[in-house]
Design an enzyme around this catalytic site. Structure first.
Site, short mmCIF file in Angstrom:
data_model
loop_
_atom_site.label_atom_id
_atom_site.label_comp_id
_atom_site.label_asym_id
_atom_site.label_seq_id
_atom_site.Cartn_x
_atom_site.Cartn_y
_atom_site.Cartn_z
N HIS A 266 0.79 -1.28 -0.08
CA HIS A 266 -0.06 0.04 -0.10
C HIS A 266 0.95 1.20 0.01
CE1 HIS A 266 -3.65 -2.34 1.79
NE2 HIS A 266 -3.46 -2.60 0.50
N ASN B 175 -2.91 -13.00 15.87
CA ASN B 175 -3.89 -11.96 16.18
C ASN B 175 -4.77 -12.02 17.42
OD1 ASN B 175 -6.13 -9.99 15.79
ND2 ASN B 175 -5.71 -10.24 13.55
P1 OAD Z 1 -7.23 -3.59 10.59
O1 OAD Z 1 -7.40 -2.46 11.55
O2 OAD Z 1 -8.27 -4.14 9.68
O3 OAD Z 1 -7.03 -4.90 11.31
C1 OAD Z 1 -6.00 -5.02 12.33
C2 OAD Z 1 -5.95 -6.27 13.23
O4 OAD Z 1 -4.72 -6.26 14.02
C3 OAD Z 1 -7.29 -6.41 13.98
O5 OAD Z 1 -7.51 -7.82 13.40
C4 OAD Z 1 -6.77 -6.76 15.35
O6 OAD Z 1 -7.46 -7.52 15.96
C5 OAD Z 1 -5.21 -6.91 15.31
N1 OAD Z 1 -4.34 -6.27 16.28
C6 OAD Z 1 -4.74 -5.53 17.11
N2 OAD Z 1 -3.70 -5.19 17.86
C7 OAD Z 1 -2.46 -6.31 17.75
C8 OAD Z 1 -1.47 -6.73 18.31
N3 OAD Z 1 -0.85 -6.05 19.35
N4 OAD Z 1 -0.73 -7.84 17.62
C9 OAD Z 1 -1.34 -8.31 16.49
N5 OAD Z 1 -2.43 -8.12 16.19
C10 OAD Z 1 -3.12 -6.92 16.42
O7 OAD Z 1 -6.00 -3.40 9.67
P2 OAD Z 1 -5.38 -3.97 8.29
O8 OAD Z 1 -5.96 -5.40 8.19
O9 OAD Z 1 -3.96 -3.73 8.40
O10 OAD Z 1 -5.70 0.35 3.62
O11 OAD Z 1 -6.37 -3.20 7.34
C11 OAD Z 1 -5.86 -3.29 5.93
C12 OAD Z 1 -5.99 -2.29 5.16
O12 OAD Z 1 -7.35 -1.72 5.29
C13 OAD Z 1 -4.74 -1.15 5.60
O13 OAD Z 1 -3.82 -1.27 4.78
C14 OAD Z 1 -5.76 0.01 5.20
C15 OAD Z 1 -7.02 -0.03 5.51
O14 OAD Z 1 -8.03 0.49 5.07
C16 OAD Z 1 -5.81 1.32 3.35
O15 OAD Z 1 -5.75 2.54 3.47
C17 OAD Z 1 -5.99 1.06 1.64
#
Ligand code: OAD
Length: 256
Positions: free
Chosen positions: A121, A215
């Site tokens: 991204h 996660n």
């Molecule tokens: P999300 O906010 O959708 O998911 C974050 C995940 O991290 C959740 O499932 C949490 O449970 C988990 N989490 C929280 N704290 C944690 C920790 N300490 N260790 C491990 N896991 C933890 O974020 P992404 O999956 O990265 O794109 O989202 C994907 C994309 O959606 C991003 O790149 C962004 C967003 O919209 C764009 O902006 C194009």
């Protein structure tokens, strides 16, 4: 209390020839960078992505979008990689073939020392011309926001991928080829909801790889993962790396 890491996961990781890791915002959560979809604290719980993270939003209100990314850039500049990012550097150095694919734009993996990596991204530290696409490293600071491209005078934007925009074909191909060929796929800190990244572990699984998810919450991936370890990345990844030093002890049932 820390979660027990299954012995068969350690043996699989120690024997793996090709490992692909996908990371999302959760890996940087403990660095103090907010995630997107968590109910209370996620950015998308407070802000509307359609108003901030699409080309249409930028066309409508470029100043607002520029300032929002400038705020996020500042948050990131004040933070630093955590133990989970560093553990992935150790994994890269220990394993024969390793690729890190991140959805994060914070640049923390690079800062920690990961080198074999794809930033799907983009990277918030880079800026590019909205009109012509080239990365720009210098521009004249004026009161005008966003600032203007020094080459063509068009508005500047962060070098990140917005909703509705394509990801570099080369980056995508490398990520999907690696996922199809790996024997272990590790998904860390992502809700596994955003395509095309969310398709990577599914492809890996279909092609015969084992899948590990790290996660603290359940996701759509948890049900197909061979191991779904519900703990923070900064707890689990360093433990995993420490255990990797003793794979034969684990097999022999020796003290760990
Ligand atoms: P999300 O906010 O959708 O998911 C974050 C995940 O991290 C959740 O499932 C949490 O449970 C988990 N989490 C929280 N704290 C944690 C920790 N300490 N260790 C491990 N896991 C933890 O974020 P992404 O999956 O990265 O794109 O989202 C994907 C994309 O959606 C991003 O790149 C962004 C967003 O919209 C764009 O902006 C194009």
């Amino acid at each position: 209390m820390s979660l027990q890491i299954p012995d068969d996961l350690i043996t699989t990781l120690a024997a793996a020839e090709r490992v692909v890791v996908l990371t999302g915002a959760g890996i940087s959560a403990e660095s103090g960078v907010p995630t997107f979809r968590e109910a209370q604290t996620g950015l998308w719980a407070q802000y509307d992505p359609r108003e901030l993270a699409t080309p249409q939003a930028f066309a409508r209100n470029p100043r607002l979008v520029w300032e929002w990314y400038a705020w996020r850039r500042k948050l990131i500049q004040q933070a630093k990689p955590n133990l989970a990012h560093h553990a992935l550097v150790d994994l890269e150095q220990a394993l024969p073939t390793f690729l890190l694919v991140t959805q994060n734009i914070d640049g923390f993996h690079w800062l920690a020392g990961s080198r074999d990596m794809i930033e799907l991204h983009g990277n918030i530290a880079r800026t590019r011309c909205y009109e012509e696409g080239h990365v720009v490293s210098w521009w004249e600071e004026t009161d005008e926001l966003p600032p203007r491209c020094p080459h063509c005078g068009g508005p500047l934007r962060p070098d990140v991928v917005w909703f509705g925009e394509g990801i570099s074909e080369q980056a995508l191909r490398s990520a999907f080829d690696a996922a199809a060929a790996c024997d272990l796929f590790i998904s860390v800190g992502t809700s596994a909801m955003v395509q095309p990244a969310a398709g990577l572990p599914l492809l890996a699984k279909r092609m015969g790889a084992r899948v590990l998810e790290i996660n603290p919450a359940q996701t759509a991936l948890s049900v197909i993962a061979d191991w779904s370890l519900q703990d923070k990345a900064s707890n689990l990844l360093p433990q995993l790396v420490r255990r990797l030093d003793f794979p034969t002890n684990a097999i022999d049932g020796a003290e760990q």
